[in-house]
Design a protein around this motif. Structure first.
Motif, PDB file in Angstrom:
ATOM      1  N   LEU A  32       0.834  -1.205   0.000  1.00 22.69           N
ATOM      2  CA  LEU A  32       0.000   0.000   0.000  1.00 22.69           C
ATOM      3  C   LEU A  32       0.868   1.255   0.000  1.00 22.69           C
ATOM      4  O   LEU A  32       0.572   2.224  -0.702  1.00 22.69           O
ATOM      5  CB  LEU A  32      -0.942  -0.006   1.204  1.00 22.69           C
ATOM      6  N   LEU A  33       1.945   1.234   0.763  1.00 27.26           N
ATOM      7  CA  LEU A  33       2.851   2.375   0.795  1.00 27.26           C
ATOM      8  C   LEU A  33       3.526   2.574  -0.558  1.00 27.26           C
ATOM      9  O   LEU A  33       3.639   3.705  -1.044  1.00 27.26           O
ATOM     10  CB  LEU A  33       3.893   2.190   1.892  1.00 27.26           C
ATOM     11  N   SER A  34       3.945   1.489  -1.187  1.00 24.52           N
ATOM     12  CA  SER A  34       4.599   1.615  -2.494  1.00 24.52           C
ATOM     13  C   SER A  34       3.614   2.139  -3.541  1.00 24.52           C
ATOM     14  O   SER A  34       4.002   2.906  -4.430  1.00 24.52           O
ATOM     15  CB  SER A  34       5.222   0.298  -2.936  1.00 24.52           C
ATOM     16  N   GLU A  35       2.352   1.759  -3.450  1.00 23.03           N
ATOM     17  CA  GLU A  35       1.339   2.277  -4.372  1.00 23.03           C
ATOM     18  C   GLU A  35       1.171   3.783  -4.205  1.00 23.03           C
ATOM     19  O   GLU A  35       1.034   4.515  -5.187  1.00 23.03           O
ATOM     20  CB  GLU A  35      -0.003   1.570  -4.153  1.00 23.03           C
ATOM     21  N   LYS A  36       1.184   4.260  -2.978  1.00 23.47           N
ATOM     22  CA  LYS A  36       1.078   5.702  -2.717  1.00 23.47           C
ATOM     23  C   LYS A  36       2.301   6.429  -3.275  1.00 23.47           C
ATOM     24  O   LYS A  36       2.188   7.515  -3.843  1.00 23.47           O
ATOM     25  CB  LYS A  36       0.951   5.972  -1.222  1.00 23.47           C
ATOM     26  N   MET A  37       3.477   5.824  -3.122  1.00 24.23           N
ATOM     27  CA  MET A  37       4.708   6.462  -3.579  1.00 24.23           C
ATOM     28  C   MET A  37       4.791   6.530  -5.100  1.00 24.23           C
ATOM     29  O   MET A  37       5.397   7.442  -5.641  1.00 24.23           O
ATOM     30  CB  MET A  37       5.922   5.746  -2.980  1.00 24.23           C
ATOM     31  N   ARG A  38       4.148   5.595  -5.794  1.00 22.85           N
ATOM     32  CA  ARG A  38       4.146   5.601  -7.262  1.00 22.85           C
ATOM     33  C   ARG A  38       3.429   6.824  -7.827  1.00 22.85           C
ATOM     34  O   ARG A  38       3.633   7.189  -8.971  1.00 22.85           O
ATOM     35  CB  ARG A  38       3.502   4.331  -7.793  1.00 22.85           C
ATOM     36  N   LYS A  39       2.575   7.446  -7.020  1.00 25.41           N
ATOM     37  CA  LYS A  39       1.818   8.612  -7.469  1.00 25.41           C
ATOM     38  C   LYS A  39       2.604   9.915  -7.321  1.00 25.41           C
ATOM     39  O   LYS A  39       2.157  10.959  -7.771  1.00 25.41           O
ATOM     40  CB  LYS A  39       0.509   8.710  -6.690  1.00 25.41           C
ATOM     41  N   LEU A  40       3.785   9.846  -6.694  1.00 20.21           N
ATOM     42  CA  LEU A  40       4.598  11.038  -6.465  1.00 20.21           C
ATOM     43  C   LEU A  40       5.439  11.377  -7.688  1.00 20.21           C
ATOM     44  O   LEU A  40       5.791  10.503  -8.473  1.00 20.21           O
ATOM     45  CB  LEU A  40       5.519  10.819  -5.263  1.00 20.21           C
ATOM     46  N   THR A  41       5.775  12.650  -7.796  1.00 19.81           N
ATOM     47  CA  THR A  41       6.722  13.065  -8.832  1.00 19.81           C
ATOM     48  C   THR A  41       8.123  12.629  -8.395  1.00 19.81           C
ATOM     49  O   THR A  41       8.339  12.343  -7.207  1.00 19.81           O
ATOM     50  CB  THR A  41       6.709  14.593  -9.012  1.00 19.81           C
ATOM     51  N   PRO A  42       9.077  12.581  -9.314  1.00 19.25           N
ATOM     52  CA  PRO A  42      10.441  12.203  -8.920  1.00 19.25           C
ATOM     53  C   PRO A  42      11.002  13.089  -7.796  1.00 19.25           C
ATOM     54  O   PRO A  42      11.650  12.582  -6.878  1.00 19.25           O
ATOM     55  CB  PRO A  42      11.236  12.351 -10.210  1.00 19.25           C
ATOM     56  N   SER A  43      10.755  14.386  -7.848  1.00 18.55           N
ATOM     57  CA  SER A  43      11.297  15.256  -6.800  1.00 18.55           C
ATOM     58  C   SER A  43      10.606  15.001  -5.457  1.00 18.55           C
ATOM     59  O   SER A  43      11.247  15.051  -4.405  1.00 18.55           O
ATOM     60  CB  SER A  43      11.185  16.735  -7.202  1.00 18.55           C
ATOM     61  N   GLN A  44       9.312  14.717  -5.488  1.00 22.77           N
ATOM     62  CA  GLN A  44       8.607  14.385  -4.242  1.00 22.77           C
ATOM     63  C   GLN A  44       9.123  13.070  -3.665  1.00 22.77           C
ATOM     64  O   GLN A  44       9.302  12.946  -2.453  1.00 22.77           O
ATOM     65  CB  GLN A  44       7.103  14.287  -4.495  1.00 22.77           C
ATOM     66  N   LEU A  45       9.380  12.118  -4.537  1.00 24.98           N
ATOM     67  CA  LEU A  45       9.897  10.823  -4.090  1.00 24.98           C
ATOM     68  C   LEU A  45      11.271  10.980  -3.441  1.00 24.98           C
ATOM     69  O   LEU A  45      11.549  10.367  -2.409  1.00 24.98           O
ATOM     70  CB  LEU A  45       9.971   9.858  -5.271  1.00 24.98           C
ATOM     71  N   ARG A  46      12.157  11.809  -4.028  1.00 19.80           N
ATOM     72  CA  ARG A  46      13.477  12.049  -3.430  1.00 19.80           C
ATOM     73  C   ARG A  46      13.330  12.704  -2.058  1.00 19.80           C
ATOM     74  O   ARG A  46      14.072  12.381  -1.117  1.00 19.80           O
ATOM     75  CB  ARG A  46      14.323  12.960  -4.336  1.00 19.80           C
ATOM     76  N   LEU A  47      12.377  13.614  -1.921  1.00 18.38           N
ATOM     77  CA  LEU A  47      12.140  14.268  -0.638  1.00 18.38           C
ATOM     78  C   LEU A  47      11.702  13.252   0.418  1.00 18.38           C
ATOM     79  O   LEU A  47      12.229  13.250   1.537  1.00 18.38           O
ATOM     80  CB  LEU A  47      11.087  15.369  -0.791  1.00 18.38           C
TER      81      LEU A  47
END
Length: 65
Positions: A32-47
């Motif tokens: 579930l956490l990985s699914e939420k993270m897939r919706k982030l932009t690359p810069s949001q994911l790095r943050l």
């Protein structure tokens, strides 16, 4: 609590029923956490990655004290 209500609650909260019942992290919680993270932009994911790294450093230093 009826099982169907537990499933509705876990779906609404975005966590597994196991997590609600026991507080344990199950494989589904990581999914579930990985699914939420897939919706982030690359810069949001790095943050988020940086925040997790900082939390790990903080928690590891607290456990040594």
């Amino acid at each position: 609590m009826r099982p169907e209500n537990l499933l509705k609650m876990s779906s609404a909260l975005g966590v597994s029923a196991d997590n609600i019942l026991t507080g344990d992290i199950a494989d589904k919680d990581y999914f579930l956490l990985s699914e939420k993270m897939r919706k982030l932009t690359p810069s949001q994911l790095r943050l988020i990655e940086n925040i997790i790294d900082e939390c790990n450093l903080l928690f590891n230093s607290e456990s040594k004290e």
